[in-house]
Write an enzyme that holds these catalytic residues in place. Structure first.
Site, PDB file in Angstrom:
ATOM      1  N   HIS A 135      -3.753  -5.301  -0.108  1.00 30.82           N
ATOM      2  CA  HIS A 135      -3.386  -5.834   1.205  1.00 30.82           C
ATOM      3  C   HIS A 135      -3.413  -7.362   1.213  1.00 30.82           C
ATOM      4  CE1 HIS A 135      -3.333  -2.145   3.740  1.00 30.82           C
ATOM      5  NE2 HIS A 135      -3.999  -1.683   2.699  1.00 30.82           N
ATOM      6  N   CYS A 182       0.824  -1.213   0.000  1.00 31.30           N
ATOM      7  CA  CYS A 182       0.000   0.000   0.000  1.00 31.30           C
ATOM      8  C   CYS A 182       0.856   1.260   0.000  1.00 31.30           C
ATOM      9  CB  CYS A 182      -0.990  -0.044   1.163  1.00 31.30           C
ATOM     10  SG  CYS A 182      -2.398   1.073   0.938  1.00 31.30           S
ATOM     11  N   GLU A 188      -2.483  -9.291   3.530  1.00 27.35           N
ATOM     12  CA  GLU A 188      -2.912  -9.783   4.846  1.00 27.35           C
ATOM     13  C   GLU A 188      -4.415  -9.683   5.024  1.00 27.35           C
ATOM     14  OE1 GLU A 188      -3.325  -5.532   5.445  1.00 27.35           O
ATOM     15  OE2 GLU A 188      -1.886  -6.736   4.350  1.00 27.35           O
TER      16      GLU A 188
END
Length: 373
Positions: free
Chosen positions: A336, A251, A338
Site C-alpha cells: 500500500h 493490493c 498510500e
C-alpha cells in the site's frame, strides 16, 4: 482495565483451540477468518479497511486503544472487521484529536472485541496452522456447537459487499482517473487528489465500456477483500482496459491485473498484515518499508510466458510484490503506497502513475525495462 460488569468472552478456532478473555465493545457472537496484524499503531485504519471484510483481526502489539478514535483516521465509513482481539485495551485514552474511546466505537458499530487474550500464543497458532475460521462470542453457547457452525465464517461476495453502489466524482484540474472501488481505502483517493487528479470512483462491477465512456487518462485499481479468483467479472473488465489506458493496481488490484495477464494467484498460509515489510525494487535496487494487508499473492512460477515483468520482491519471504507489463502502460504493487497506517516510503508510486499518464499523452511512454521474467 476495569473488568467489572464486562462479559466473559471466548475466541474459538476451528482447530479446537479456545482462548478465554474479557469482552468489550458489542456482545453476541461473530464468525470469521482469524488473522493477525503486527502494526504498533493504526488500529482505527485497520478496523475501517474494507480489505478486512469478514475477518477477526488480532493485534500483536500488547496495548491498543490508547489514543482513542478520531474523525480523521478512518479509511471508510464504518468498520469491516467481524471481531477484534487484543491483549489489553485502553479504557481511558488520551489524545487531543480523540472524539470517543475504542470501546464506544466498537459498541456503536456492533463489533465484538475480546481482551486479556494471550496474543503471542494466538499469533503462533496462526503462523503454525495458517489463517483459519474462528468465532468470537460473549454467549454461553457450547464450544462443540460453535465448532459445528464454523462454516458461518465463510466469506462470500466480499468485493460486492464493500464496493460503492454508485458512481461519484472528486473533481480536480489534472489528469482524469477512474478509480475502480473493489474495497477502496480513502487514502488511495486522497493520494490521487493531492496530485490534482480529477477522480471518478466507480463500482467494482463496472464494465470496460462504462469505464472508457468517462474518457480517462488512467485507471486505478484499488485494494479489496477476499480471493481474487472470486471476482472474474473484474478480470474480464481489466482485459478490456489493457492497452486502452494506463493502469495502476494496488493490493487486490495488483492480483486482478496479474490474472488478467494470464498469471495465477494462490492463498498464503497466514498472509502479510502490518507496517514493516521490506520490499526491494529490482529495477533500482531501492528498498522500501511498506504497509501490507493481504492473504493472497501472485504465484511467481505462473509469470513465465506472460507479458509481465517482476519488478518488486518481498525481502522476508521472496514473494511477488510488484509487476509491470512489458509492452503496455500498466503496473501494480502488492503493498500500500498510500500507507494509512504505515510508512510512506512508497508514496512516490502515485507520482510514477502521473508520469506514466503524462508520457502516454505525449507519446513518449517507454515500456518496462530490465524485465526479470
Amino acid at each position: 482495565m476495569n473488568n467489572t460488569h464486562r462479559p466473559i468472552a471466548r475466541l474459538i478456532l476451528e482447530s479446537g483451540l479456545v482462548f478465554q478473555g474479557v469482552g468489550f465493545g458489542a456482545t453476541g457472537q461473530r464468525f470469521g477468518e482469524v488473522v493477525f496484524n503486527t502494526g504498533m499503531t493504526g488500529y482505527q485504519e485497520i478496523l475501517t479497511d474494507p480489505s478486512y471484510y469478514g475477518q477477526i483481526v488480532t493485534m500483536t502489539y500488547p496495548l491498543i486503544g490508547n489514543y482513542g478514535i478520531n474523525v480523521d483516521d478512518v479509511e471508510s465509513r464504518h468498520p469491516h472487521v467481524r471481531g477484534f482481539v487484543v491483549r489489553e485495551f485502553c479504557e481511558f485514552p488520551s489524545h487531543f484529536k480523540q472524539t470517543e474511546s475504542l470501546e464506544d466505537y466498537l459498541k456503536e458499530h456492533n463489533v465484538i472485541g475480546i481482551s486479556q487474550v494471550d496474543t503471542r500464543q494466538l499469533t503462533k497458532a496462526i503462523r503454525s496452522e495458517g489463517a483459519m475460521r474462528a468465532v468470537i462470542t460473549t454467549s454461553d453457547t457450547p464450544t462443540q456447537e460453535l465448532l459445528r457452525r464454523m462454516h458461518e465464517g465463510s466469506i462470500v461476495d466480499a468485493v460486492k459487499s464493500v464496493t460503492t453502489q454508485t458512481v461519484y466524482r472528486s473533481p480536480g484540474a489534472g489528469f482524469r482517473v477512474v478509480l475502480i472501488d473493489y474495497g477502496m481505502k480513502s487514502g488511495i483517493l486522497r493520494g490521487l487528489l493531492r496530485r490534482g487528479c480529477d477522480v471518478i470512483v466507480v463500482p467494482a462491477t463496472s464494465t470496460a465500456k462504462e469505464i472508457l465512456s468517462w474518457h480517462p487518462h488512467g485507471v486505478m485499481l484499488s485494494n479489496g477483500p477476499g480471493n481474487p479468483e472470486d471476482v472474474p467479472f473484474a478480470v474480464e473488465t481489466l482485459r478490456g482496459l489493457l492497452g486502452q489506458v494506463p493502469i495502476f493496481g494496488i493490493c487486490l488490484g495488483h492480483q486482478l491485473l496479474a490474472l488478467a495477464c494470464g498469471a495465477r494467484t494462490k492463498k498464503m498460509k497466514f498472509g502479510h498484515r502490518g507496517s514493516n515489510h521490506p520490499v526491494k525494487n529490482l529495477l533500482t535496487g531501492r528498498v522500501d518499508i511498506t504497509a501490507q494487508n493481504h492473504g493472497y499473492m501472485v504465484d511467481a512460477d505462473s509469470l513465465q510466458g506472460t507479458p509481465l515483468a517482476l519488478t518488486h520482491v518481498n525481502l522476508n519471504d521472496g514473494t511477488v510484490e510488484g509487476l509491470a507489463h512489458k509492452t503496455l502502460p500498466a503496473f501494480c504493487v502488492q503493498y500500500h503506497p498510500e500507507a494509512r497506517p504505515g510508512p510512506t516510503d512508497a508514496n512516490g508510486l502515485f507520482d510514477d502513475f502521473v508520469e506514466m499518464m503524462k508520457s502516454v499523452q505525449e507519446g513518449s511512454f517507454v515500456p518496462c525495462q530490465n524485465a526479470k521474467i
